[in-house]
Design a protein around this motif. Structure first.
Motif, PDB file in Angstrom:
ATOM      1  N   LEU A   1      15.902   2.746  -6.934  1.00 22.98           N
ATOM      2  CA  LEU A   1      14.950   3.195  -5.912  1.00 22.98           C
ATOM      3  C   LEU A   1      13.646   2.402  -5.976  1.00 22.98           C
ATOM      4  CD1 LEU A   1      15.395   7.070  -6.216  1.00 22.98           C
ATOM      5  CD2 LEU A   1      16.457   5.516  -4.568  1.00 22.98           C
ATOM      6  N   PRO A   2      13.153   1.964  -4.812  1.00 19.91           N
ATOM      7  CA  PRO A   2      11.840   1.314  -4.810  1.00 19.91           C
ATOM      8  C   PRO A   2      10.747   2.320  -5.157  1.00 19.91           C
ATOM      9  CG  PRO A   2      12.670   1.571  -2.564  1.00 19.91           C
ATOM     10  CD  PRO A   2      13.750   2.022  -3.484  1.00 19.91           C
ATOM     11  N   HIS A   3       9.574   1.797  -5.522  1.00 17.59           N
ATOM     12  CA  HIS A   3       8.473   2.671  -5.952  1.00 17.59           C
ATOM     13  C   HIS A   3       8.200   3.802  -4.961  1.00 17.59           C
ATOM     14  CE1 HIS A   3       7.991  -0.561  -8.653  1.00 17.59           C
ATOM     15  NE2 HIS A   3       6.697  -0.512  -8.842  1.00 17.59           N
ATOM     16  N   ARG A   4       8.131   3.432  -3.679  1.00 20.65           N
ATOM     17  CA  ARG A   4       7.718   4.434  -2.690  1.00 20.65           C
ATOM     18  C   ARG A   4       8.701   5.601  -2.637  1.00 20.65           C
ATOM     19  NH1 ARG A   4       9.837   0.191  -0.282  1.00 20.65           N
ATOM     20  NH2 ARG A   4      11.655   0.509   1.023  1.00 20.65           N
ATOM     21  N   VAL A   5       9.986   5.292  -2.827  1.00 23.85           N
ATOM     22  CA  VAL A   5      10.987   6.354  -2.760  1.00 23.85           C
ATOM     23  C   VAL A   5      10.965   7.176  -4.056  1.00 23.85           C
ATOM     24  CG1 VAL A   5      13.422   6.904  -2.408  1.00 23.85           C
ATOM     25  CG2 VAL A   5      12.387   4.981  -1.183  1.00 23.85           C
ATOM     26  N   LEU A   6      10.817   6.473  -5.155  1.00 20.43           N
ATOM     27  CA  LEU A   6      10.714   7.169  -6.441  1.00 20.43           C
ATOM     28  C   LEU A   6       9.531   8.154  -6.406  1.00 20.43           C
ATOM     29  CD1 LEU A   6      12.488   6.750  -8.919  1.00 20.43           C
ATOM     30  CD2 LEU A   6      10.888   5.027  -9.738  1.00 20.43           C
ATOM     31  N   ALA A   7       8.426   7.683  -5.858  1.00 22.86           N
ATOM     32  CA  ALA A   7       7.239   8.531  -5.778  1.00 22.86           C
ATOM     33  C   ALA A   7       7.452   9.715  -4.836  1.00 22.86           C
ATOM     34  CB  ALA A   7       6.046   7.695  -5.306  1.00 22.86           C
ATOM     35  N   LEU A   8       8.093   9.449  -3.704  1.00 22.81           N
ATOM     36  CA  LEU A   8       8.380  10.548  -2.769  1.00 22.81           C
ATOM     37  C   LEU A   8       9.277  11.589  -3.423  1.00 22.81           C
ATOM     38  CD1 LEU A   8       9.100   8.784   0.659  1.00 22.81           C
ATOM     39  CD2 LEU A   8       7.330  10.501   0.232  1.00 22.81           C
ATOM     40  N   VAL A   9      10.265  11.103  -4.176  1.00 23.75           N
ATOM     41  CA  VAL A   9      11.187  12.031  -4.856  1.00 23.75           C
ATOM     42  C   VAL A   9      10.398  12.881  -5.855  1.00 23.75           C
ATOM     43  CG1 VAL A   9      13.162  12.178  -6.431  1.00 23.75           C
ATOM     44  CG2 VAL A   9      13.209  10.553  -4.545  1.00 23.75           C
TER      45      VAL A   9
ATOM     46  N   ILE B   1       0.821  -1.210   0.000  1.00 23.29           N
ATOM     47  CA  ILE B   1       0.000   0.000   0.000  1.00 23.29           C
ATOM     48  C   ILE B   1       0.859   1.266   0.000  1.00 23.29           C
ATOM     49  CG2 ILE B   1      -1.733   1.272   1.330  1.00 23.29           C
ATOM     50  CD1 ILE B   1      -2.687  -1.306  -0.185  1.00 23.29           C
ATOM     51  N   GLU B   2       1.995   1.236   0.662  1.00 20.25           N
ATOM     52  CA  GLU B   2       2.838   2.438   0.675  1.00 20.25           C
ATOM     53  C   GLU B   2       3.303   2.768  -0.740  1.00 20.25           C
ATOM     54  OE1 GLU B   2       5.935   2.371   3.595  1.00 20.25           O
ATOM     55  OE2 GLU B   2       6.658   4.370   3.057  1.00 20.25           O
ATOM     56  N   ASP B   3       3.744   1.758  -1.470  1.00 24.26           N
ATOM     57  CA  ASP B   3       4.157   1.967  -2.861  1.00 24.26           C
ATOM     58  C   ASP B   3       2.969   2.459  -3.692  1.00 24.26           C
ATOM     59  OD1 ASP B   3       6.646   1.095  -2.236  1.00 24.26           O
ATOM     60  OD2 ASP B   3       6.701  -0.580  -3.625  1.00 24.26           O
TER      61      ASP B   3
END
Lengths: 322, 288
Positions: free
Chosen positions: B264-272, B25-27
């Motif tokens: 980068l995992p999805h969640r980090v890519l999205a945060l970036v 869910i976070e991703d």
């Protein structure tokens, strides 16, 4: 004392009673080997770990030929002032030695209990750089790994199921690599307590509070019964005493401990810290899983008496003194 | 090679999502938010809502999670369809019922009388990560942001804000939620600090010094860092507070993300992607 306090005291007593009943009604599986093998080797600096690790692995002879090996270090958080984590140079030396012993693959895996940003922790602790230099082992962040359901079997906790990382469960050999430290809740943190890092934070949160609410000792043993540890290599070159696992001062114990039984490993580490392992509740509870008694531990390398030091303990844990 | 832009990050993320759905869910929630202006569809995330109204970290894997429920609420908010509003209603009901164990008088009594090694005020309660545990910073902070972003009045947010203030580290900033243990001041961590600062973006009378120290900590702590995850959270928090260090950290984030974009995992890519928007995203843009 008012009525509310009396009711509260009653409820707490009932809770304590339930916990005691649970401990007594538990059934920790019997996996104790007839004899366990533990080697204590002096090592006064991390630069010397390649030679000492090679010697230690010859003494306990882990069977890793052709197998997928998982190393579970203790990587909690980074402070330049405190020896919190299993040293990266030791981890690197172990990876190298395992490949020379014929391991098919070596993975380093951890799910830090306080930190979500494992990338930052890998960088600051120096482990990331060591793994990059080696190029032989990848790192898996267990906090975000895929998971598989495990039904806890000891009855020590009320947990009906545990979701544990697939990477750990698919490893053929699990080597726990704890840092030898005192612990302000559990007395000591060694290979058994090191398994807290296996629980995925993405599911249970940071810190892994659900385990504390099930009773820290109960949870340690539940995890130890659910995820067998095959070998232990404990970092006692720079250990921690007093208010561990984060804020105690460094104690230069100057040794590495190798073992083929986590209970025997932790019992030996306790003795090296001047602690009676039989007084450590979770170790006592975990005794069906391994050998606590020195009579059943074949000691190799240095004798415990020659290396042992009296670690400072918090007053709450003075009763652990051996 | 120049530094990577928000648009490039988003296209990386889109490309990634066509081959793998991510970890959970976070991703999914952060990706949805990052792609909210690129024809993203909230239905997949809505479909993963638990019958209780909560979201779990991973579909069908207990326990229910306040952190992921708050994050999902923030992710679906820009879409405002009937289905989204209905899902949000159920999620807020679930969040409103969930309390940290310390809010129960029995445990308050225990913490006051026996369990005093961790310094905190059990009368100030927020949200736990999962049911049957005590309140922690990240789920509390994101739940506060979710209630505010959705313009929801709740009696839970004032004590939750008090809880965050109570759990702040003595030198400023926040860690997972323990500030002093066995008499020792614990260190803050960047991501939890950023989440708490986002929750406290409207200011807290009497706590201006704490907020300033925490913002300064965040800037200084990540001065030499190359971790896109922490940098992204920090950029969003500094931006929400109008802190002058935001451009500097944004620059660092662009460089570190450029170097690591494929790992980068999805969640980090999205945060970036969210942090690198022209005005860094702060979870509370006006309803469309």
């Amino acid at each position: 004392m008012n009525r509310r306090s009396i009711v509260g005291a009653g409820a707490l007593a009932a809770t304590a009673g339930l916990a005691i009943h649970q401990s007594k009604a538990s059934h920790v599986p019997y996996r104790r080997p007839r004899r366990s093998h533990v080697a204590v080797l002096r090592c006064d600096s991390y630069e010397r770990t390649p030679q000492v690790v090679e010697h230690g692995l010859q003494l306990v002879r882990p069977s890793v030929q052709g197998k997928r090996v998982l190393l579970k270090p203790n990587l909690v958080e980074y402070s330049p002032a405190a020896p919190i984590n299993t040293h990266p140079m030791l981890i690197a030396a172990v990876i190298d030695a395992l490949y020379r012993l014929g391991a098919a693959s070596v993975i380093v895996a951890e799910g830090p209990g306080h930190i979500r940003d494992t990338d930052l922790l890998l960088h600051e602790s120096g482990l990331g750089a060591q793994l990059e230099i080696l190029k032989q082992a990848s790192f898996v962040d267990l906090n975000f790994d895929s998971v598989t359901r495990v039904v806890p079997g000891t009855g020590l906790t009320q947990l009906k199921e545990l979701w544990l990382p697939t990477t750990v469960q698919s490893a053929e050999v699990v080597i726990s690599m704890p840092k030898i430290k005192t612990h302000h809740w559990a007395g000591v943190t060694l290979s058994l307590k090191n398994s807290f890092g296996i629980l995925p934070g993405s599911i249970y949160g940071w810190p892994k509070n659900i385990l504390h609410w099930q009773g820290i000792d109960n949870s340690i043993v539940e995890l130890a019964a659910s995820v067998p540890i095959h070998f232990v290599i404990a970092d006692g070159i720079e250990a921690m005493e007093g208010n561990g696992p984060l804020h105690g001062p460094m104690r230069r114990l100057g040794c590495l401990v190798f073992a083929d039984d986590p209970v025997a490993a932790d019992a030996t580490c306790c003795r090296l810290m001047g602690i009676d392992p039989g007084s450590v509740r979770h170790l006592q509870m975990a005794s069906p899983l391994g050998n606590l008694d020195m009579a059943n531990i074949e000691q190799r390398g240095e004798s415990v008496e020659r290396v042992m030091q009296q670690f400072d303990l918090l007053p709450e844990f003075a009763y652990l003194r051996g | 090679m120049g530094v990577i832009s928000c648009v490039t990050i988003r296209s990386h993320l889109l490309q990634r999502l066509t081959t793998t759905s991510g970890h959970g869910i976070e991703d999914a929630a952060l990706s949805l938010l990052a792609l909210r202006n690129s024809e993203a569809d909230p239905r997949a995330l809505l479909g993963k809502q638990h019958r209780s109204g909560a979201w779990l970290a991973l579909p069908n894997i207990d326990p229910l999670s306040a952190f992921h429920t708050a994050l999902a609420l923030l992710a679906i908010r820009p879409f405002q369809t009937t289905a989204v509003r209905r899902a949000a209603e159920r999620a807020f009901e679930w969040l409103s019922e969930l309390r940290g164990l310390e809010s129960h008088w029995l445990w308050q009594w225990k913490f006051h009388l026996f369990d005093r090694q961790v310094r905190f005020d059990p009368l100030k309660s927020g949200w736990p990560w999962v049911p049957d545990t005590v309140s922690w910073v990240a789920p509390t902070a994101l739940s506060i942001v979710a209630f505010r972003a959705w313009r929801r009045e709740s009696t839970r947010t004032a004590p939750a804000i008090a809880m965050l203030l109570d759990r702040a580290c003595p030198k400023g900033g926040w860690n997972a939620g323990n500030s002093v243990v066995f008499g020792v001041d614990l260190d803050p961590h960047p991501d939890f600090t950023a989440m708490a600062l986002l929750a406290l973006r409207n200011g807290s009378p009497g706590h201006e010094v704490l907020l300033r120290k925490s913002l300064d900590y965040l800037e200084a702590r990540l001065e030499g860092s190359s971790s896109p995850y922490s940098l992204a959270w920090a950029v969003m928090a500094l931006s929400a507070h109008g802190h002058q260090g935001v451009d500097h950290l944004k620059n660092r984030l662009e460089h570190s993300a450029t170097a690591k974009v494929d790992q980068l995992p999805h969640r980090v890519l999205a945060l970036v992607a969210l942090a690198l928007e022209d005005v860094p995203y702060t979870f509370e843009e006006p309803f469309r």
